[in-house]
Design a protein around this motif. Structure first.
Motif, PDB file in Angstrom:
ATOM      1  N   LYS A 287       0.836  -1.200   0.000  1.00  0.00           N
ATOM      2  CA  LYS A 287       0.000   0.000   0.000  1.00  0.00           C
ATOM      3  C   LYS A 287       0.868   1.246   0.000  1.00  0.00           C
ATOM      4  O   LYS A 287       0.568   2.232  -0.695  1.00  0.00           O
ATOM      5  N   ALA A 288       1.965   1.210   0.738  1.00  0.00           N
ATOM      6  CA  ALA A 288       2.833   2.386   0.863  1.00  0.00           C
ATOM      7  C   ALA A 288       3.422   2.791  -0.489  1.00  0.00           C
ATOM      8  O   ALA A 288       3.412   3.974  -0.857  1.00  0.00           O
ATOM      9  N   TRP A 289       3.938   1.801  -1.266  1.00  0.00           N
ATOM     10  CA  TRP A 289       4.569   2.211  -2.526  1.00  0.00           C
ATOM     11  C   TRP A 289       3.548   2.558  -3.597  1.00  0.00           C
ATOM     12  O   TRP A 289       3.815   3.387  -4.472  1.00  0.00           O
ATOM     13  N   ILE A 290       2.342   1.965  -3.532  1.00  0.00           N
ATOM     14  CA  ILE A 290       1.301   2.369  -4.491  1.00  0.00           C
ATOM     15  C   ILE A 290       0.843   3.793  -4.186  1.00  0.00           C
ATOM     16  O   ILE A 290       0.631   4.607  -5.096  1.00  0.00           O
ATOM     17  N   MET A 291       0.730   4.133  -2.910  1.00  0.00           N
ATOM     18  CA  MET A 291       0.348   5.494  -2.543  1.00  0.00           C
ATOM     19  C   MET A 291       1.449   6.482  -2.930  1.00  0.00           C
ATOM     20  O   MET A 291       1.173   7.639  -3.265  1.00  0.00           O
ATOM     21  N   LEU A 292       2.704   6.033  -2.896  1.00  0.00           N
ATOM     22  CA  LEU A 292       3.804   6.885  -3.337  1.00  0.00           C
ATOM     23  C   LEU A 292       3.637   7.240  -4.815  1.00  0.00           C
ATOM     24  O   LEU A 292       3.847   8.387  -5.222  1.00  0.00           O
ATOM     25  N   LEU A 293       3.251   6.258  -5.607  1.00  0.00           N
ATOM     26  CA  LEU A 293       2.958   6.527  -7.012  1.00  0.00           C
ATOM     27  C   LEU A 293       1.797   7.515  -7.141  1.00  0.00           C
ATOM     28  O   LEU A 293       1.844   8.442  -7.945  1.00  0.00           O
ATOM     29  N   ALA A 294       0.764   7.322  -6.347  1.00  0.00           N
ATOM     30  CA  ALA A 294      -0.439   8.148  -6.447  1.00  0.00           C
ATOM     31  C   ALA A 294      -0.168   9.613  -6.115  1.00  0.00           C
ATOM     32  O   ALA A 294      -0.770  10.521  -6.703  1.00  0.00           O
ATOM     33  N   HIS A 295       0.747   9.867  -5.204  1.00  0.00           N
ATOM     34  CA  HIS A 295       1.018  11.237  -4.784  1.00  0.00           C
ATOM     35  C   HIS A 295       1.947  11.981  -5.742  1.00  0.00           C
ATOM     36  O   HIS A 295       2.074  13.204  -5.638  1.00  0.00           O
ATOM     37  N   GLY A 296       2.573  11.265  -6.676  1.00  0.00           N
ATOM     38  CA  GLY A 296       3.519  11.945  -7.558  1.00  0.00           C
ATOM     39  C   GLY A 296       3.286  11.647  -9.017  1.00  0.00           C
ATOM     40  O   GLY A 296       4.217  11.586  -9.791  1.00  0.00           O
ATOM     41  N   VAL A 297       2.025  11.461  -9.397  1.00  0.00           N
ATOM     42  CA  VAL A 297       1.736  10.925 -10.711  1.00  0.00           C
ATOM     43  C   VAL A 297       1.724  11.968 -11.820  1.00  0.00           C
ATOM     44  O   VAL A 297       1.715  11.637 -12.991  1.00  0.00           O
ATOM     45  N   THR A 298       1.714  13.265 -11.496  1.00  0.00           N
ATOM     46  CA  THR A 298       1.658  14.289 -12.531  1.00  0.00           C
ATOM     47  C   THR A 298       3.026  14.508 -13.156  1.00  0.00           C
ATOM     48  O   THR A 298       4.050  14.156 -12.586  1.00  0.00           O
ATOM     49  N   GLY A 299       3.030  15.111 -14.333  1.00  0.00           N
ATOM     50  CA  GLY A 299       4.283  15.374 -15.034  1.00  0.00           C
ATOM     51  C   GLY A 299       4.566  14.300 -16.058  1.00  0.00           C
ATOM     52  O   GLY A 299       4.182  13.146 -15.876  1.00  0.00           O
ATOM     53  N   PRO A 300       5.253  14.641 -17.161  1.00  0.00           N
ATOM     54  CA  PRO A 300       5.477  13.676 -18.238  1.00  0.00           C
ATOM     55  C   PRO A 300       6.522  12.628 -17.904  1.00  0.00           C
ATOM     56  O   PRO A 300       6.190  11.468 -17.681  1.00  0.00           O
ATOM     57  N   SER A 301       7.800  13.022 -17.867  1.00  0.00           N
ATOM     58  CA  SER A 301       8.862  12.061 -17.585  1.00  0.00           C
ATOM     59  C   SER A 301       8.927  11.768 -16.095  1.00  0.00           C
ATOM     60  O   SER A 301       8.379  12.501 -15.279  1.00  0.00           O
ATOM     61  N   TRP A 302       9.620  10.668 -15.757  1.00  0.00           N
ATOM     62  CA  TRP A 302       9.657  10.270 -14.342  1.00  0.00           C
ATOM     63  C   TRP A 302      10.897   9.455 -14.039  1.00  0.00           C
ATOM     64  O   TRP A 302      11.334   8.649 -14.857  1.00  0.00           O
ATOM     65  N   SER A 303      11.460   9.687 -12.853  1.00  0.00           N
ATOM     66  CA  SER A 303      12.590   8.899 -12.366  1.00  0.00           C
ATOM     67  C   SER A 303      12.126   8.071 -11.183  1.00  0.00           C
ATOM     68  O   SER A 303      11.539   8.596 -10.236  1.00  0.00           O
ATOM     69  N   SER A 304      12.401   6.761 -11.236  1.00  0.00           N
ATOM     70  CA  SER A 304      12.032   5.856 -10.152  1.00  0.00           C
ATOM     71  C   SER A 304      13.289   5.473  -9.383  1.00  0.00           C
ATOM     72  O   SER A 304      14.194   4.837  -9.921  1.00  0.00           O
ATOM     73  N   VAL A 305      13.356   5.893  -8.136  1.00  0.00           N
ATOM     74  CA  VAL A 305      14.514   5.562  -7.301  1.00  0.00           C
ATOM     75  C   VAL A 305      14.427   4.096  -6.889  1.00  0.00           C
ATOM     76  O   VAL A 305      13.365   3.599  -6.522  1.00  0.00           O
ATOM     77  N   GLY A 306      15.561   3.405  -6.940  1.00  0.00           N
ATOM     78  CA  GLY A 306      15.597   1.981  -6.607  1.00  0.00           C
ATOM     79  C   GLY A 306      15.854   1.141  -7.843  1.00  0.00           C
ATOM     80  O   GLY A 306      15.547   1.542  -8.961  1.00  0.00           O
ATOM     81  N   SER A 307      16.440  -0.032  -7.661  1.00  0.00           N
ATOM     82  CA  SER A 307      16.719  -0.935  -8.774  1.00  0.00           C
ATOM     83  C   SER A 307      15.429  -1.566  -9.281  1.00  0.00           C
ATOM     84  O   SER A 307      14.338  -1.304  -8.749  1.00  0.00           O
ATOM     85  N   GLN A 308      15.543  -2.428 -10.287  1.00  0.00           N
ATOM     86  CA  GLN A 308      14.357  -3.117 -10.810  1.00  0.00           C
ATOM     87  C   GLN A 308      13.744  -4.066  -9.788  1.00  0.00           C
ATOM     88  O   GLN A 308      12.626  -4.548  -9.986  1.00  0.00           O
ATOM     89  N   ALA A 309      14.449  -4.336  -8.711  1.00  0.00           N
ATOM     90  CA  ALA A 309      13.863  -5.140  -7.640  1.00  0.00           C
ATOM     91  C   ALA A 309      12.854  -4.346  -6.826  1.00  0.00           C
ATOM     92  O   ALA A 309      12.051  -4.921  -6.090  1.00  0.00           O
ATOM     93  N   ASP A 310      12.881  -3.006  -6.971  1.00  0.00           N
ATOM     94  CA  ASP A 310      11.928  -2.160  -6.256  1.00  0.00           C
ATOM     95  C   ASP A 310      10.549  -2.291  -6.905  1.00  0.00           C
ATOM     96  O   ASP A 310      10.426  -2.201  -8.131  1.00  0.00           O
ATOM     97  N   PRO A 311       9.484  -2.510  -6.126  1.00  0.00           N
ATOM     98  CA  PRO A 311       8.159  -2.768  -6.714  1.00  0.00           C
ATOM     99  C   PRO A 311       7.650  -1.666  -7.626  1.00  0.00           C
ATOM    100  O   PRO A 311       7.109  -1.950  -8.698  1.00  0.00           O
ATOM    101  N   ALA A 312       7.795  -0.398  -7.225  1.00  0.00           N
ATOM    102  CA  ALA A 312       7.285   0.698  -8.054  1.00  0.00           C
ATOM    103  C   ALA A 312       8.030   0.779  -9.379  1.00  0.00           C
ATOM    104  O   ALA A 312       7.433   0.993 -10.435  1.00  0.00           O
ATOM    105  N   HIS A 313       9.337   0.593  -9.330  1.00  0.00           N
ATOM    106  CA  HIS A 313      10.171   0.613 -10.535  1.00  0.00           C
ATOM    107  C   HIS A 313       9.771  -0.539 -11.464  1.00  0.00           C
ATOM    108  O   HIS A 313       9.506  -0.332 -12.659  1.00  0.00           O
ATOM    109  N   TYR A 314       9.701  -1.735 -10.912  1.00  0.00           N
ATOM    110  CA  TYR A 314       9.384  -2.915 -11.716  1.00  0.00           C
ATOM    111  C   TYR A 314       7.983  -2.829 -12.314  1.00  0.00           C
ATOM    112  O   TYR A 314       7.772  -3.132 -13.503  1.00  0.00           O
TER     113      TYR A 314
END
Length: 308
Positions: A72-99
Motif C-alpha cells: 500500500k505504501a509504494w502504491i500510494m507513493l505513485l499516487a502522490h507523484g503521478v503528474t508530469g510527463p517524464s519520471w525517475s524511479s529511485v531503486g533498482s528493478q527489484a523495487d516494486p514501483a520501478h518494476y
C-alpha cells in the motif's frame, strides 16, 4: 492534471499496480466499482493510465481490495507523484514501483528497441546470467529467486503468439563481460545464437560498445501515446517522453548504421561460442588436474604453485 486524459510513465505504473492488486484480490471491475461507488469504465481508465485517480480515490480502491503494509505504501507513493510527463524511479528493478512501471510499458508496447552496451539485454538473459547480474546487490536468496523469476516472466513480450517487433543492439563489451563464469556466459551466448536464426519478430545485432555516447536504454512504441524511452541505472530508472524520448531516434539510426548485420552478428556469436567453449574446457581440465593431485597427495608443480 488529475482526472484528465494522460498516460505518463508514472500514471501507467499506478494503473498497472491497481490492476494487479484487483486481479490478485479476485475482484471484477463491476464489483469493485459497486464497492467504492465508481463507474467501472472510469476504473478501467485508471488501470490503463488514461485517467488519474486522486490519492484519496487510490486509498479507497486499496481499502476495498484489502491491500495493506509495504505494498500500500509504494502504491500510494505513485499516487502522490503521478503528474508530469517524464519520471525517475529511485531503486533498482527489484523495487516494486520501478518494476511495476517497467512492465506496464512492456504490456502495451507494439514494438521495442534496446541498446545494451555492457550487459546482455534484460529480455534476453538466461536465468543463471540474471543471477550473476543481480547477485552482488541481492544477498537474500529468496529475494534473488523472485527477481530472476520476474525477469524471466518479462520476456513474454518477445516470444509466443503475442510477440512484438523487437530490435536488439548488443555492445561488444557485453560479450566479454562474463563475471568470471565462462560456463554461464557460454550458455547465454548459445541462447543468443539460437535466437538470431529462430525468431521471426526480433533482430539481434552486435555493435561496438562505443558506437553511441548514450548508455543502455529501451524505447517502447505505444499505441496510446508517443514513444517512451526507459534508461536503467543501478539504483534508479528514468522514463522519458515527448521531446526527450524523440531525440533517441537519432541515436537508434546511428546504431543501425554502426551495427553488424544479423548474418554478421551470427558469425561473430559463433566465434565467441567457440572461444568460450575452449575456455570452459581449459578450466575443467585445470580443475580435474587439481582434484587429482589433491586425491593422490601430489605436490603442485613450480609453475602452478607460483603466483605472478
Amino acid at each position: 492534471m488529475r482526472g484528465t486524459d494522460m498516460a505518463s510513465p508514472r500514471a501507467r505504473g499506478l494503473g498497472a499496480a491497481l490492476r494487479d492488486a484487483r486481479i490478485e484480490a479476485r475482484f471484477g471491475l463491476r464489483e469493485l466499482g459497486r464497492r467504492i461507488g465508481v463507474n467501472p469504465a472510469l476504473l478501467s481508465n485508471w488501470e490503463l493510465g488514461q485517467r488519474v485517480p486522486t490519492p484519496e480515490e487510490v486509498s479507497n480502491v486499496l481499502g476495498a481490495l484489502g491491500v495493506t503494509g509495504e505494498r500500500k505504501a509504494w502504491i500510494m507513493l505513485l499516487a502522490h507523484g503521478v503528474t508530469g510527463p517524464s519520471w525517475s524511479s529511485v531503486g533498482s528493478q527489484a523495487d516494486p514501483a520501478h518494476y511495476t512501471t517497467l512492465i506496464a510499458h512492456e504490456r502495451v508496447a507494439t514494438a521495442v528497441t534496446v541498446w545494451a552496451p555492457l550487459l546482455i539485454p534484460d529480455l534476453l538473459q538466461v536465468p543463471d546470467y540474471a543471477r550473476l547480474v543481480f547477485g552482488p546487490d541481492l544477498r537474500d536468496k529468496q529475494k534473488l529467486d523472485q527477481v530472476v523469476e520476474s525477469r524471466m516472466d518479462r520476456n513474454r513480450i518477445l516470444f509466443g503468439a503475442g510477440a512484438v517487433k523487437a530490435e536488439m543492439f548488443i555492445g561488444s563489451e557485453a560479450l566479454r563481460n562474463h563475471f568470471g563464469d565462462a560456463e554461464v556466459m557460454l550458455r547465454q551466448t548459445r541462447f543468443l545464437k539460437d535466437l538470431v536464426g529462430l525468431s521471426r519478430t526480433m533482430t539481434i545485432q552486435l555493435a561496438p560498445s562505443q558506437a553511441v555516447t548514450e548508455e543502455a536504454f529501451s524505447r517502447y512504441a505505444l499505441k496510446d501515446t508517443s514513444d517512451v524511452v526507459y534508461c536503467p541505472h543501478r539504483a534508479m530508472g528514468v522514463f522519458l517522453v515527448g521531446k526527450e524520448a524523440a531525440s533517441y531516434e537519432v541515436t537508434i539510426e546511428r546504431l543501425r548504421a554502426a551495427a553488424l548485420s544479423p548474418a554478421e552478428s551470427l558469425a561473430r556469436l559463433s566465434v565467441v561460442v567457440d572461444q568460450l567453449l575452449k575456455e570452459v574446457k581449459a578450466q575443467r581440465r585445470a580443475t580435474d588436474a587439481g582434484l587429482n593431485r589433491l586425491l593422490t597427495g601430489e605436490e603442485p608443480t613450480t609453475d602452478e604453485s607460483t603466483t605472478d
